[in-house]
Enzyme design. Structure first.
Site, short mmCIF file in Angstrom:
data_model
loop_
_atom_site.label_atom_id
_atom_site.label_comp_id
_atom_site.label_asym_id
_atom_site.label_seq_id
_atom_site.Cartn_x
_atom_site.Cartn_y
_atom_site.Cartn_z
N GLU A 144 24.25 29.75 18.19
CA GLU A 144 25.66 30.17 18.17
C GLU A 144 26.29 30.01 19.54
O GLU A 144 27.46 29.61 19.66
CB GLU A 144 25.75 31.63 17.70
N GLU A 145 25.52 30.31 20.59
CA GLU A 145 26.07 30.25 21.94
C GLU A 145 26.41 28.83 22.38
O GLU A 145 27.18 28.63 23.31
CB GLU A 145 25.09 30.88 22.93
N ASP A 200 20.06 33.39 19.27
CA ASP A 200 19.97 32.82 20.61
C ASP A 200 20.78 33.61 21.62
O ASP A 200 21.68 34.39 21.27
CB ASP A 200 20.43 31.36 20.61
N HIS A 218 26.94 37.96 28.61
CA HIS A 218 26.68 36.75 29.39
C HIS A 218 26.54 37.05 30.88
O HIS A 218 26.86 36.20 31.72
CB HIS A 218 27.78 35.69 29.18
#
Length: 419
Positions: free
Chosen positions: A187-188, A92, A391
């Site tokens: 995971e994020e 992800d 990000h």
């Protein structure tokens, strides 16, 4: 020293470019509600990886109902008794910046000029030392067009693992033990290991591919809590509010404003912890604040929890509101677990050296699936991938650094066979 040739390097680039174009943004709100995967589109990537793993000859390849992809590469003949290990990366991407319709831009033999993206965002080696280093080495870098993030976090890690598997298939002369592979969802969102298929994993140690700059070898991370603060006020018509209206939203704003400015993410680095307000929502009657608490010390993270609880009570009292504080554990520093398994890091350090990479031990100012796995009793250090500016719209990745990450994995396979 085991290295990729030019053709394999090109294949690595092609893998990465194809992976980042697959939309896999996760949804933290859904994940917090218990949905996994939090977005069904993560299955799209899982199915691609499942097919590629089968094509490479991995066994027991499967996608679980929660979108974990599992499979293992059988040991070379004569090395079936070697202790297996697992490698992991997550599928992800973070939700703060769009990950849909990613248009990667390849800059071959980058020489240091400013890169202006379509949105006006600029990548400038004058303010980015890693980019300046890449320019000095004439590396091939991959950026976005500025409209999305790139997704090197963590598709560079996925690509490195897949290229390592391809290399071992093509180079049968490189002996290795059994290698398990897991690609995880969410995971994020902090839920990457919530439903990891532990019943499938036989390895007693693992390695995540989720780091950044070349050479980084991470064996410690934050202790992490999420604090949710709910203020309850008393709604009343604003024209006749005096004296008994209580504005929950005003109370929440005052609470956030009272957080120590010098202990925020943007004012800290290294081993400094912080308070990170993530969201504030509400009305006059009810207002909520979500804050991430981070620190490397267990004692200090407990102090941060106490501080938030006390500050919330003081803020509520000052406005006449009620308050409820909930602290939710997220993950803990993996250092203690890895200190108990020194051979795991020793093998990895040797693999770095054989790949021609000098390991630099830096703390993770965040967490990885590896921190959660280490809690579960599977010590898991983290390996660099060559990605930078995670990000963000200015995220970029170095092909040469991603190549070195792949070569670390290949050399690790060889190191593990040595008594």
């Amino acid at each position: 020293m085991l290295n990729l040739n030019s053709t394999e390097k090109n294949h690595l680039l092609e893998r990465f470019l194809s992976y980042v174009k697959i939309w896999t943004t996760s949804d933290s709100a859904k994940a917090d509600e218990g949905f996994q995967p939090s977005t069904s589109r993560q299955f799209d990537f899982a199915r691609v990886l499942e097919a590629e793993m089968k094509e490479l000859g991995l066994q027991d390849v499967q996608i679980t109902k929660n979108a974990y992809v599992y499979g293992y590469l059988p040991a070379s003949k004569g090395f079936e008794d070697i202790e297996p290990y697992c490698v992991l990366a997550h599928m992800d991407t973070v939700e703060e910046v769009s990950g849909e319709n990613v248009k990667p831009q390849v800059h071959k033999e980058y020489s240091g000029e400013k890169i202006t993206l379509a949105t006006g965002d600029v990548l400038d080696p004058a303010t980015d030392s890693a980019l300046a280093e890449a320019a000095k080495n004439k590396e091939t870098i991959i950026t976005t067009d500025g409209t999305t993030l790139l997704g090197a976090d963590d598709k560079a890690g996925v690509a490195a693992i897949m290229q390592m598997l391809s290399f071992l298939k093509e180079h049968q002369d490189v002996s290795h033990g059994k290698i398990e592979v897991v690609f995880s969802p969410d995971e994020e969102t902090g839920h990457g290991m919530d439903n990891v298929p532990k019943e499938l994993i036989k390895s007693k140690c693992a390695y995540t591919m989720d780091g950044g700059h070349i050479g980084e070898l991470e064996t410690e991370c934050f202790n992490a809590y999420k604090s949710e603060v709910l203020f309850t006020g008393k709604s009343k018509h604003t024209g006749s509010a005096r004296p008994d209206m209580v504005n929950a939203l005003t109370t929440a704003c005052a609470f956030v404003s009272a957080l120590p400015r010098h202990e925020s993410p943007e004012t800290t680095d290294g081993y400094q912890g912080f308070y990170a307000p993530m969201s504030i929502n509400g009305t006059m009657e009810n207002a909520s604040v979500t804050i991430f608490l981070r620190d490397f010390s267990k004692e200090k993270i407990e102090e941060r929890k106490s501080f938030i609880s006390d500050l919330a009570k003081i803020s509520a009292r000052g406005f006449g509101a009620e308050v409820q504080v909930t602290h939710t554990f997220q993950y803990e520093n993996m250092k203690e677990g890895l200190d108990k398994a020194p051979l795991v890091v020793k093998h990895l350090t040797e693999a770095y050296k054989r790949a021609g990479v000098t390991p630099t031990f830096v703390p993770i100012r965040g967490g990885t699936d590896g921190s959660r796995l280490t809690e579960m009793g599977i010590p898991t250090p983290n390996i660099f991938t060559g990605g930078h500016n995670y990000h963000s719209r200015t995220e970029w990745c170095s092909l040469e650094q991603m190549q070195k990450a792949t070569e670390v994995l290949i050399n690790l396979a060889s190191v593990k066979t040595e008594k």
